[in-house]
Design a protein around this motif. Structure first.
Motif, PDB file in Angstrom:
ATOM      1  N   TYR A 168      28.585  29.579 -10.920  1.00  0.00           N
ATOM      2  CA  TYR A 168      29.790  29.070 -10.278  1.00  0.00           C
ATOM      3  C   TYR A 168      30.072  27.665 -10.821  1.00  0.00           C
ATOM      4  O   TYR A 168      29.176  26.849 -10.941  1.00  0.00           O
ATOM      5  N   GLY A 169      31.339  27.406 -11.135  1.00  0.00           N
ATOM      6  CA  GLY A 169      31.724  26.088 -11.635  1.00  0.00           C
ATOM      7  C   GLY A 169      31.431  25.866 -13.101  1.00  0.00           C
ATOM      8  O   GLY A 169      31.306  24.718 -13.541  1.00  0.00           O
ATOM      9  N   TYR A 170      31.330  26.946 -13.847  1.00  0.00           N
ATOM     10  CA  TYR A 170      31.043  26.805 -15.280  1.00  0.00           C
ATOM     11  C   TYR A 170      32.143  26.002 -15.975  1.00  0.00           C
ATOM     12  O   TYR A 170      33.336  26.205 -15.744  1.00  0.00           O
ATOM     13  N   GLU A 171      31.716  25.084 -16.851  1.00  0.00           N
ATOM     14  CA  GLU A 171      32.649  24.300 -17.657  1.00  0.00           C
ATOM     15  C   GLU A 171      32.235  24.403 -19.115  1.00  0.00           C
ATOM     16  O   GLU A 171      31.061  24.184 -19.445  1.00  0.00           O
ATOM     17  N   PRO A 172      33.177  24.722 -20.011  1.00  0.00           N
ATOM     18  CA  PRO A 172      32.850  24.769 -21.441  1.00  0.00           C
ATOM     19  C   PRO A 172      32.286  23.434 -21.912  1.00  0.00           C
ATOM     20  O   PRO A 172      32.723  22.366 -21.495  1.00  0.00           O
ATOM     21  N   GLY A 173      31.260  23.527 -22.763  1.00  0.00           N
ATOM     22  CA  GLY A 173      30.661  22.333 -23.308  1.00  0.00           C
ATOM     23  C   GLY A 173      29.478  21.818 -22.525  1.00  0.00           C
ATOM     24  O   GLY A 173      28.754  20.948 -23.007  1.00  0.00           O
ATOM     25  N   LYS A 174      29.294  22.309 -21.324  1.00  0.00           N
ATOM     26  CA  LYS A 174      28.157  21.883 -20.517  1.00  0.00           C
ATOM     27  C   LYS A 174      27.047  22.932 -20.583  1.00  0.00           C
ATOM     28  O   LYS A 174      27.314  24.109 -20.813  1.00  0.00           O
ATOM     29  N   LYS A 175      25.832  22.469 -20.380  1.00  0.00           N
ATOM     30  CA  LYS A 175      24.701  23.393 -20.314  1.00  0.00           C
ATOM     31  C   LYS A 175      24.324  23.636 -18.853  1.00  0.00           C
ATOM     32  O   LYS A 175      24.390  22.734 -18.028  1.00  0.00           O
ATOM     33  N   PHE A 176      23.925  24.867 -18.582  1.00  0.00           N
ATOM     34  CA  PHE A 176      23.500  25.243 -17.242  1.00  0.00           C
ATOM     35  C   PHE A 176      22.122  25.901 -17.328  1.00  0.00           C
ATOM     36  O   PHE A 176      21.815  26.584 -18.310  1.00  0.00           O
ATOM     37  N   PRO A 177      21.276  25.715 -16.328  1.00  0.00           N
ATOM     38  CA  PRO A 177      19.960  26.372 -16.356  1.00  0.00           C
ATOM     39  C   PRO A 177      20.093  27.887 -16.243  1.00  0.00           C
ATOM     40  O   PRO A 177      21.080  28.394 -15.706  1.00  0.00           O
ATOM     41  N   LEU A 178      19.116  28.577 -16.748  1.00  0.00           N
ATOM     42  CA  LEU A 178      19.080  30.036 -16.703  1.00  0.00           C
ATOM     43  C   LEU A 178      17.876  30.484 -15.887  1.00  0.00           C
ATOM     44  O   LEU A 178      16.752  30.015 -16.119  1.00  0.00           O
ATOM     45  N   VAL A 179      18.090  31.364 -14.934  1.00  0.00           N
ATOM     46  CA  VAL A 179      16.991  31.978 -14.189  1.00  0.00           C
ATOM     47  C   VAL A 179      16.830  33.405 -14.700  1.00  0.00           C
ATOM     48  O   VAL A 179      17.773  34.193 -14.667  1.00  0.00           O
ATOM     49  N   LEU A 180      15.649  33.733 -15.193  1.00  0.00           N
ATOM     50  CA  LEU A 180      15.385  35.056 -15.752  1.00  0.00           C
ATOM     51  C   LEU A 180      14.601  35.881 -14.741  1.00  0.00           C
ATOM     52  O   LEU A 180      13.471  35.541 -14.388  1.00  0.00           O
ATOM     53  N   TYR A 181      15.207  36.948 -14.256  1.00  0.00           N
ATOM     54  CA  TYR A 181      14.544  37.872 -13.328  1.00  0.00           C
ATOM     55  C   TYR A 181      14.121  39.112 -14.109  1.00  0.00           C
ATOM     56  O   TYR A 181      14.951  39.766 -14.748  1.00  0.00           O
ATOM     57  N   ILE A 182      12.845  39.445 -14.034  1.00  0.00           N
ATOM     58  CA  ILE A 182      12.324  40.638 -14.710  1.00  0.00           C
ATOM     59  C   ILE A 182      11.768  41.577 -13.653  1.00  0.00           C
ATOM     60  O   ILE A 182      11.010  41.161 -12.780  1.00  0.00           O
ATOM     61  N   HIS A 183      12.128  42.844 -13.735  1.00  0.00           N
ATOM     62  CA  HIS A 183      11.647  43.819 -12.743  1.00  0.00           C
ATOM     63  C   HIS A 183      11.283  45.113 -13.451  1.00  0.00           C
ATOM     64  O   HIS A 183      11.900  45.505 -14.431  1.00  0.00           O
ATOM     65  N   GLY A 184      10.269  45.779 -12.918  1.00  0.00           N
ATOM     66  CA  GLY A 184       9.863  47.070 -13.464  1.00  0.00           C
ATOM     67  C   GLY A 184      10.924  48.128 -13.240  1.00  0.00           C
ATOM     68  O   GLY A 184      11.870  47.944 -12.488  1.00  0.00           O
ATOM     69  N   GLY A 185      10.757  49.267 -13.881  1.00  0.00           N
ATOM     70  CA  GLY A 185      11.688  50.369 -13.727  1.00  0.00           C
ATOM     71  C   GLY A 185      11.088  51.622 -14.341  1.00  0.00           C
ATOM     72  O   GLY A 185      10.031  51.557 -14.954  1.00  0.00           O
ATOM     73  N   PRO A 186      11.757  52.783 -14.219  1.00  0.00           N
ATOM     74  CA  PRO A 186      13.077  52.926 -13.594  1.00  0.00           C
ATOM     75  C   PRO A 186      13.046  52.908 -12.072  1.00  0.00           C
ATOM     76  O   PRO A 186      14.078  52.762 -11.435  1.00  0.00           O
ATOM     77  N   HIS A 187      11.877  53.070 -11.456  1.00  0.00           N
ATOM     78  CA  HIS A 187      11.819  53.131 -10.002  1.00  0.00           C
ATOM     79  C   HIS A 187      11.932  51.728  -9.411  1.00  0.00           C
ATOM     80  O   HIS A 187      11.232  50.814  -9.832  1.00  0.00           O
ATOM     81  N   SER A 188      12.815  51.594  -8.423  1.00  0.00           N
ATOM     82  CA  SER A 188      13.010  50.318  -7.727  1.00  0.00           C
ATOM     83  C   SER A 188      13.451  49.204  -8.667  1.00  0.00           C
ATOM     84  O   SER A 188      13.144  48.030  -8.460  1.00  0.00           O
ATOM     85  N   ALA A 189      14.156  49.547  -9.705  1.00  0.00           N
ATOM     86  CA  ALA A 189      14.639  48.551 -10.651  1.00  0.00           C
ATOM     87  C   ALA A 189      15.822  47.785 -10.067  1.00  0.00           C
ATOM     88  O   ALA A 189      16.453  48.204  -9.107  1.00  0.00           O
ATOM     89  N   TYR A 190      16.115  46.628 -10.663  1.00  0.00           N
ATOM     90  CA  TYR A 190      17.343  45.930 -10.301  1.00  0.00           C
ATOM     91  C   TYR A 190      18.538  46.759 -10.749  1.00  0.00           C
ATOM     92  O   TYR A 190      18.419  47.638 -11.609  1.00  0.00           O
ATOM     93  N   GLY A 191      19.696  46.469 -10.187  1.00  0.00           N
ATOM     94  CA  GLY A 191      20.847  47.264 -10.593  1.00  0.00           C
ATOM     95  C   GLY A 191      22.149  46.754 -10.027  1.00  0.00           C
ATOM     96  O   GLY A 191      22.292  45.581  -9.682  1.00  0.00           O
TER      97      GLY A 191
END
Length: 524
Positions: free
Chosen positions: A484-507
């Motif tokens: 939210y509030g993205y502005e071109p030219g600025k950097k934003f942190p990234l949160v990486l979510y990793i989940h197993g699958g295919p059972h109970s995977a993110y979606g």
């Protein structure tokens, strides 16, 4: 709320990310709505467990809200018409009520509730006449019955469940449940008021939602579940079987002549089968033994009036979800040939024979399954991160999507004619709501709008879907949510979510964790 299932790891990593010109300007975002905040979570309404009345005219469902002052969730049973209109609350806001279901004749709406003065968990409301308080019923089981709906067949123990001696004094009753000495403990607290630790003696000691699970306080009592019948009008019960082994997945043929069920393949008593499982569980892992195909259970058929069961399957695996064909000649079921093989839909003649795999090497797995009056099988499946409702003609063996889209669907419930289906729908930018459609996939309509006000205020972060190749050229799905509030030219942190699958995977469903982080100005 949709939470990751216990047992799959989650890793969240904060990284610097160069700006990518994908998001709108701050002015545009402000026009679309404000950012989601943690306090907004308490306003989200969650719908679940829809139940269509036998005549297809009404749908009962569970509504769960958050009581902020008491830091807890609260559930009620609501009702709405399949034709549309404002839903109404059926149960008292002062008690917890959930998981509604209809009696076969549609005269009663049953639901689960623990109420003061009650002896059990099942309560009912009369739906064949106006008004009236909920009343407790001894049990109208959630079983299966023939077309005429007069009888219902189900599995239960001969004693109706394990009874506990409520007159016995428990010296540890005032302690926290996890602190109480479990069954078999050889020590006990000197002063119960001063011990607030946890006793963990079972492998299954914690679960999403309930949290910590106290161990057993008494010696386990093994009672095999038997098949019973009950007359809906008179309430008269009859025990159909009396075997040392448990009967599961009970299903009665539409013509009322036969009962199908699953049981341990060797028909061992429950105590022997459990002893075998427990003895294997303590052994060190051995791939040859533990991954070898095993015949966990088989399907049996016996006359509805009782008699000697007849085995109709002998294949490896564990059969579940038995469903009779409309003509009472075949049984469809779901099974996996090994512990790691994909589940398939099989069809077997009620007289016995080799089950036919109706899905072949189809990539995905069936979940809920029912027959349609025209002889097709309708089932739900997770197609990657989304859910679809599909139809399967046993003759062509080709699944056809009826309801789909970038969303997750759950709780499918059909009327007695198989023409109307109700379900819960949620997408990345929309919390749960109730929908209804024809079982041909046509005429879909949204019936509830509990989250409309919140949706109108918040600029939910959508997600760009992408795929990449993994080991063995397997395609894996991923999603990128914009901050939210993205502005071109600025950097934003990234949160990486990793989940197993295919059972109970993110979606493709709304998830508060993702929305909260994106709203805080992070790529997710």
């Amino acid at each position: 709320m949709h939470r990751p299932t216990a047992g799959f790891g989650i890793r969240a990593t904060l990284l610097g990310l160069a700006a990518v010109p994908l998001a709108a300007s701050p002015a545009t975002l402000a026009a679309q709505g404000r950012a989601f905040t943690p306090n907004d979570w308490y306003r989200v309404v969650t719908l679940s467990a829809p139940a269509v009345s036998p005549d297809g005219k009404q749908i009962a469902f569970t509504v769960t809200t958050v009581v902020t002052a008491e830091n807890k969730r609260h559930s009620e049973v609501w009702l709405t018409s399949t034709a549309g209109g404002e839903p109404v609350r059926l149960t008292s806001p002062g008690v917890e009520s959930s998981n509604p279901r209809w009696s076969p004749d549609g005269k009663l709406l049953l639901f689960g509730s623990m109420r003061a003065g009650g002896k059990g968990r099942t309560w009912a409301l009369r739906m064949d006449r106006p008004g009236g308080e909920a009343f407790e019923v001894d049990s109208i089981p959630a079983g299966t019955g023939p077309r005429d709906g007069r009888l219902v067949f189900y599995a239960d123990t001969a004693m109706g469940g394990a009874a506990r001696d409520t007159t016995k004094r428990d010296p540890w009753s005032k302690m926290q449940p996890m602190a109480r000495p479990p069954f078999g403990a050889i020590t006990s607290p000197v002063d119960p008021a001063r011990f607030d630790g946890r006793h963990i003696t079972e492998m299954l000691y914690k679960s999403n939602g309930p949290g910590y699970l106290p161990g057993p306080r008494e010696a386990p009592v093994i009672r095999a579940s038997q098949i019973w019948s009950r007359d809906i009008e008179t309430g008269a019960k009859k025990q159909v079987t009396s075997d040392p082994f448990s009967h599961r997945n009970v299903a009665v043929s539409p013509d009322g002549q036969w009962i199908a069920f699953t049981a341990e393949a060797g028909l061992k008593s429950d105590s022997v089968a459990r002893a075998e499982r427990d003895s294997l569980a303590v052994l060190p892992y051995d791939a040859r033994r533990d991954e070898a195909p095993r015949n966990e259970s088989d399907i049996f058929v016996l006359p509805a009036a009782g008699g000697t069961p007849r085995r109709i399957t002998t294949a490896n695996g564990d059969e579940t979800s038995l469903a009779w064909s409309p003509d009472s000649r075949h049984i469809a079921f779901i099974a996996s040939s090994t512990r790691t093989a994909s589940a398939r839909i099989y069809l077997v003649d009620a007289a016995g024979g080799n089950p036919e795999n109706l899905l072949g090497d189809w990539q995905y797995e069936p979940e809920q399954m029912s027959w349609l009056p025209d002889g097709r099988i309708v089932f739900s499946a997770s197609i990657g991160g989304r859910t679809a409702l599909l139809a399967l003609d046993p003759a062509t063996r080709k699944p056809v999507e009826l309801l789909a889209g970038r969303r997750r669907l759950s709780g499918f419930s059909m009327d007695s004619t198989g023409r109307t289906v109700a379900y819960i729908s949620t997408s990345l930018t929309r919390p749960t709501e109730l929908y209804v459609a024809g079982t041909d996939g046509k005429g879909e309509r949204q019936l509830t709008h509990f989250n409309d006000k919140l949706n109108s205020e918040i600029a939910w972060s959508d997600a760009e879907r992408f795929t990449y190749k993994s080991v063995g050229n397997l395609e894996v799905e991923g999603w990128l949510m914009k901050p939210y509030g993205y502005e071109p030219g600025k950097k934003f942190p990234l949160v990486l979510y990793i989940h197993g699958g295919p059972h109970s995977a993110y979606g493709e469903n709304w998830f508060d964790e993702f929305q909260n982080l994106a709203a805080a100005g992070m790529w997710v």
